[in-house]
Motif scaffolding. Structure first.
Motif, PDB file in Angstrom:
ATOM      1  N   SER A 190       0.886  -1.249  -0.165  1.00 30.22           N
ATOM      2  CA  SER A 190      -0.006   0.011  -0.039  1.00 30.22           C
ATOM      3  C   SER A 190       0.804   1.297   0.156  1.00 30.22           C
ATOM      4  N   LEU A 191       1.790   1.315   0.866  1.00 29.67           N
ATOM      5  CA  LEU A 191       2.571   2.471   1.130  1.00 29.67           C
ATOM      6  C   LEU A 191       3.536   2.573  -0.335  1.00 29.67           C
ATOM      7  N   TRP A 210       1.515   3.849  -3.393  1.00 32.59           N
ATOM      8  CA  TRP A 210       1.173   5.240  -3.173  1.00 32.59           C
ATOM      9  C   TRP A 210       2.356   6.150  -3.327  1.00 32.59           C
ATOM     10  N   ALA A 216       2.618   8.500  -6.690  1.00 32.93           N
ATOM     11  CA  ALA A 216       2.569  10.001  -6.457  1.00 32.93           C
ATOM     12  C   ALA A 216       3.900  10.735  -6.953  1.00 32.93           C
ATOM     13  N   ALA A 249      -3.634   1.977  -2.637  1.00 37.05           N
ATOM     14  CA  ALA A 249      -2.512   3.032  -2.962  1.00 37.05           C
ATOM     15  C   ALA A 249      -2.925   4.647  -2.558  1.00 37.05           C
ATOM     16  N   ASN A 250      -3.213   4.623  -1.395  1.00 40.05           N
ATOM     17  CA  ASN A 250      -3.634   6.019  -0.829  1.00 40.05           C
ATOM     18  C   ASN A 250      -3.076   6.225   0.494  1.00 40.05           C
ATOM     19  N   PRO A 251      -2.865   7.691   0.995  1.00 43.40           N
ATOM     20  CA  PRO A 251      -2.419   7.677   2.678  1.00 43.40           C
ATOM     21  C   PRO A 251      -3.331   7.062   3.529  1.00 43.40           C
ATOM     22  N   SER A 303      -5.285   4.158   3.314  1.00 40.81           N
ATOM     23  CA  SER A 303      -5.028   2.848   3.384  1.00 40.81           C
ATOM     24  C   SER A 303      -3.834   2.542   3.950  1.00 40.81           C
ATOM     25  N   ALA A 304      -2.782   3.175   3.360  1.00 43.11           N
ATOM     26  CA  ALA A 304      -1.338   3.004   3.893  1.00 43.11           C
ATOM     27  C   ALA A 304      -1.253   3.198   5.474  1.00 43.11           C
TER      28      ALA A 304
END
Length: 267
Positions: free
Chosen positions: A99-100, A103, A107, A225-227, A229-230
């Motif tokens: 996930s992180l 992202w 980004a 892939a978003n803050p 969720s991470a």
């Protein structure tokens, strides 16, 4: 002569810097030599991984006391369900790391990650599979959990040894994307090694992580892939890892350092 607390702390800090620096410097130096000698980076890295396995494995068999540390682990039955806890943590480690990493990649991109993928594609499927599923899990586990971690544990705590090993493990992968994806795995592997004092569970977990990363397409994880969720997944993993750490730290008992044939030897 008794060492003062400040001197002891400085020595511990120096040890935490020196051990990973020397081990990784030698590893990267041998890797550079292998690339110059062989010419193909993926094949050279595969050969390097096998060389590390043989070298560290021989040391663990012939000189187990060099890499043994107290306290010795208690018998396995005293911590029931440990394996299932590890499996749950491994799933969270994979999801949190991916996930992180995704992202960060979506980004900001990653030149290092793209270059690594291009090198793997150029080497072909067979060489990449050998590296991903054989040489990398075995060689990296023997280097980090089989050599660096136990040397650190001779002077510092489980927590410090785990964090130092995990950070260095992530940095060696060469990009922010790979650092993010491997950091949770490295924390988990250090705790598993501390509990078992053998390397084969770490190698299997590492192999499973690499296999999942290869088989699960990025599109399937795109929603993570978003803050938000991470952060959520990292907090979930941190909670699982904290529980595992408490069980590991509570699952050791004071005792003599194991000698030949003990749990500190490679099995």
């Amino acid at each position: 002569m008794t060492t003062s607390p400040i001197t002891s702390r400085l020595l511990n800090i120096g040890w935490c810097v020196l051990v990973p620096f020397v081990a990784v410097a030698v590893y990267l130096g041998l890797g550079t030599f292998a690339v110059l000698l062989i010419g193909e980076p993926i094949v050279a890295t595969t050969v390097l991984g096998m060389f590390v396995l043989v070298l560290v494995g021989s040391m663990r068999i012939q000189r187990p006391r060099w890499l043994a540390h107290a306290p010795a682990p208690r018998p396995r039955p005293e911590i029931p369900g440990f394996g299932w806890t590890v499996v749950g943590c491994a799933v969270l480690a994979f999801l949190a790391g991916q996930s992180l990493a995704l992202w960060i990649y979506f980004a900001a991109g990653s030149v290092g990650f793209d270059a690594s993928n291009q090198t793997r594609h150029a080497a072909g499927a067979v060489a990449t599979l050998l590296l991903t599923l054989v040489a990398a899990p075995a060689g990296e586990e023997f280097l980090f959990r089989g050599l660096i971690y136990p040397l650190l544990r001779k002077r510092v705590s489980i927590l410090v040894s785990t964090l130092v090993t995990a950070v260095v493990f992530g940095l060696v992968h060469g990009s922010a994307v790979q650092f993010a994806s491997t950091l949770p795995l490295a924390v988990l592997l250090a705790l598993v090694y501390e509990r078992t004092r053998v390397l084969w569970p770490c190698v299997l977990l590492h192999l499973g992580f690499n296999l999942a990363a290869a088989l699960v397409p990025a599109q399937a994880l795109g929603a993570l892939a978003n803050p938000v969720s991470a952060v959520f997944l990292f907090l979930a993993f941190a909670g699982c890892a904290l529980g595992l750490y408490r069980r590991v730290a509570g699952g050791t008992a004071p005792g003599a350092v194991q000698g030949a044939g003990g749990e500190s030897a490679m099995q």
